[in-house]
Design an enzyme around this catalytic site. Structure first.
Site, mmCIF file in Angstrom:
data_model
loop_
_atom_site.group_PDB
_atom_site.id
_atom_site.type_symbol
_atom_site.label_atom_id
_atom_site.label_comp_id
_atom_site.label_asym_id
_atom_site.label_seq_id
_atom_site.Cartn_x
_atom_site.Cartn_y
_atom_site.Cartn_z
ATOM 1 C CG ASP A 34 52.623 27.434 49.805
ATOM 2 O OD1 ASP A 34 52.962 28.857 49.550
ATOM 3 O OD2 ASP A 34 52.580 27.469 49.050
ATOM 4 C CG HIS A 43 49.600 43.504 45.978
ATOM 5 N ND1 HIS A 43 48.827 43.681 44.865
ATOM 6 C CD2 HIS A 43 50.034 42.962 46.112
ATOM 7 C CE1 HIS A 43 49.454 42.143 43.990
ATOM 8 N NE2 HIS A 43 50.129 41.935 44.927
ATOM 9 C CG MET A 59 45.272 38.999 46.560
ATOM 10 S SD MET A 59 46.493 39.488 47.233
ATOM 11 C CE MET A 59 47.646 39.835 45.312
ATOM 12 N N GLY A 60 44.318 34.722 47.436
ATOM 13 C CA GLY A 60 43.522 33.517 48.519
ATOM 14 C C GLY A 60 44.273 33.001 47.352
ATOM 15 C CG ASP A 68 47.267 32.930 50.153
ATOM 16 O OD1 ASP A 68 46.848 34.638 49.732
ATOM 17 O OD2 ASP A 68 48.361 32.466 49.849
ATOM 18 C CD GLN A 70 42.317 40.552 49.169
ATOM 19 O OE1 GLN A 70 41.724 39.540 49.523
ATOM 20 N NE2 GLN A 70 43.164 41.275 47.931
ATOM 21 C CD GLU A 100 44.587 34.955 44.200
ATOM 22 O OE1 GLU A 100 45.128 36.294 43.319
ATOM 23 O OE2 GLU A 100 45.397 34.804 44.836
HETATM 24 O O1 F6P Z 1 50.269 34.435 48.489
HETATM 25 C C1 F6P Z 1 49.925 35.662 49.086
HETATM 26 C C2 F6P Z 1 49.087 36.895 47.435
HETATM 27 O O2 F6P Z 1 48.682 37.382 48.081
HETATM 28 C C3 F6P Z 1 47.822 35.684 47.240
HETATM 29 O O3 F6P Z 1 46.866 35.489 47.496
HETATM 30 C C4 F6P Z 1 48.191 36.049 45.101
HETATM 31 O O4 F6P Z 1 47.192 35.296 44.532
HETATM 32 C C5 F6P Z 1 49.326 36.410 45.561
HETATM 33 O O5 F6P Z 1 50.797 36.555 46.445
HETATM 34 C C6 F6P Z 1 50.339 37.708 44.098
HETATM 35 O O6 F6P Z 1 51.208 37.472 44.594
HETATM 36 P P1 F6P Z 1 51.863 39.499 43.898
HETATM 37 O O7 F6P Z 1 52.205 40.310 45.192
HETATM 38 O O8 F6P Z 1 53.263 38.480 43.748
HETATM 39 O O9 F6P Z 1 51.190 39.700 42.673
#
Ligand code: F6P
Length: 364
Positions: A119, A288, A185-186, A143, A290, A238
């Protein structure tokens, strides 16, 4: 209409499995079907700002379909309309560097940009269009929270990873008679927790869209015990939060396009559940994992279809649009539609009802 001869391609925001499938599809379709050249822009919008790029040819994209990550690199910090720079006194300020972007696009003779992202990326891409750059968007994110498409690629692979993790947690939960909490995550959407929780037989699923009550969670755990099930599996997104409570924020990254990083709800719940029930709890934060690894067959196919469709749109001069899966068909929607709202889980949806029917608690 002038035929487009050269397109730029970038992947921006958090990575996800399937990005390389899109890069491969865009490049192959552009070269084979439309006789275009493809310029790969490095590290998302950072490459467009700093002029870092290289041409993508058939050989560069051959053999990458099954690989995770993105061969172009990505960044979730570099918004050309809000570019973070440190002042001499160390303070952070955000400036508009669009002119630099426009200069690089001109220098590279790029006639249209295909931007693959979530987004945040789509919002930047939409502004690029307003400033006169021809763009096409391709939605990605584990997500699955983009409103204008039924599914984003990356989600399915994350789901497989989370489901496999739950299968493993089940066996050790049973052996030790513990409550195992898996945090997914999400961000503000509960798709990964909900779907993996259903696929992996979670007993309690906590998602942002259904605020939970600690009492209800503890009651479910104790009731399971009284029925002979001396373990419970909790899947917590989360972004899950208690009724009337707040999101658990792990850190704030000022330079990032989305500054909040969520995380920590699992650990918080573990202490509370242990105190109330006396049952030992353990937490697994999938993090990560995921986002990494080889994309599932579904994500490879969707990434390929999205990439080919994006090139078709560019060739047809249909700019300012994002490719989208609608039912079984790949179509396109205006970029503004893609950024207008998040796609959240509806608490009344059929999948929630199905989960409740097989005894899943949502902690409400
Ligand atoms: O938007 C994808 C995502 O993996 C979310 O699920 C998570 O909250 C965020 O990005 C984590 O971001 P970063 O890789 O910057 O820690």
């Amino acid at each position: 209409m002038n035929k487009i001869k050269r397109i730029g391609l970038l992947t921006a925001g958090g990575d996800c499995p399937g990005l390389n499938a899109v890069i491969r599809a865009v490049t192959k379709a552009a070269v084979n079907e439309h006789g275009m050249e493809v310029i790969g822009i490095e590290d998302g919008y950072a490459g467009l700002i700093e002029g870092r790029f290289h041409q993508l040819k058939w050989n560069d994209v051959s053999g990458i379909l099954h690989t995770g990550g993105t061969i172009l690199g990505t960044s979730n910090r570099d918004n050309p309309f809000k570019y973070p720079v440190h002042k001499p006194n160390g303070d952070l300020e955000f400036i508009d560097v669009f002119d630099q972007v426009a200069g690089n696009i001109k220098k590279l003779h790029i006639e249209a940009v295909i931007a693959v992202g979530g987004d945040g990326t789509m919002a930047i891409t939409s502004r690029m269009m307003e400033r006169g750059v021809k763009v096409v968007g391709v939605p990605k994110t584990i997500d699955n929270d983009l409103a204008a498409t039924d599914v984003t690629f990356g989600f399915d692979t994350a789901l497989v990873t989370a489901t496999e993790a739950l299968d493993k947690l089940h066996t050790t939960a049973m052996s030790h008679h513990r409550v195992m909490i898996m945090e997914t995550m999400g961000r503000y959407a509960g798709w990964i927790a909900l779907y993996s929780g259903v696929a992996g037989g979670g007993d309690i699923i906590l998602i942002p869209e259904i605020p939970f009550k600690l009492d209800s969670i503890c009651r479910t755990v104790l009731e399971r015990g009284s029925k002979g099930k001396r373990f419970s599996i909790i899947v917590a997104a989360e972004g899950a939060k208690p009724e009337g409570g707040q999101l658990v924020v792990q850190r704030i990254i000022k330079e990032s396009t989305d500054q909040l990083r969520l995380g920590g709800i699992g650990q918080q719940l573990a202490g509370q559940i242990e105190d109330r029930t006396g049952i030992e709890c353990r937490v697994t934060v999938l993090g990560h994992l995921q986002r990494g690894g080889s994309p599932s067959a579904f994500d490879r196919i969707l990434g390929t279809r999205f990439g080919v469709k994006a090139v078709e749109l560019a060739a047809a001069g249909q700019f300012g649009r994002m490719v989208a899966l609608k039912g079984l068909k790949v179509e396109s929607v205006p970029l503004e539609e893609a950024v207008s709202k998040l796609r959240l889980v509806s608490p009344d949806s059929e999948v929630i009802k199905a989960a409740r029917s097989v005894g899943v608690s949502f902690g409400d």
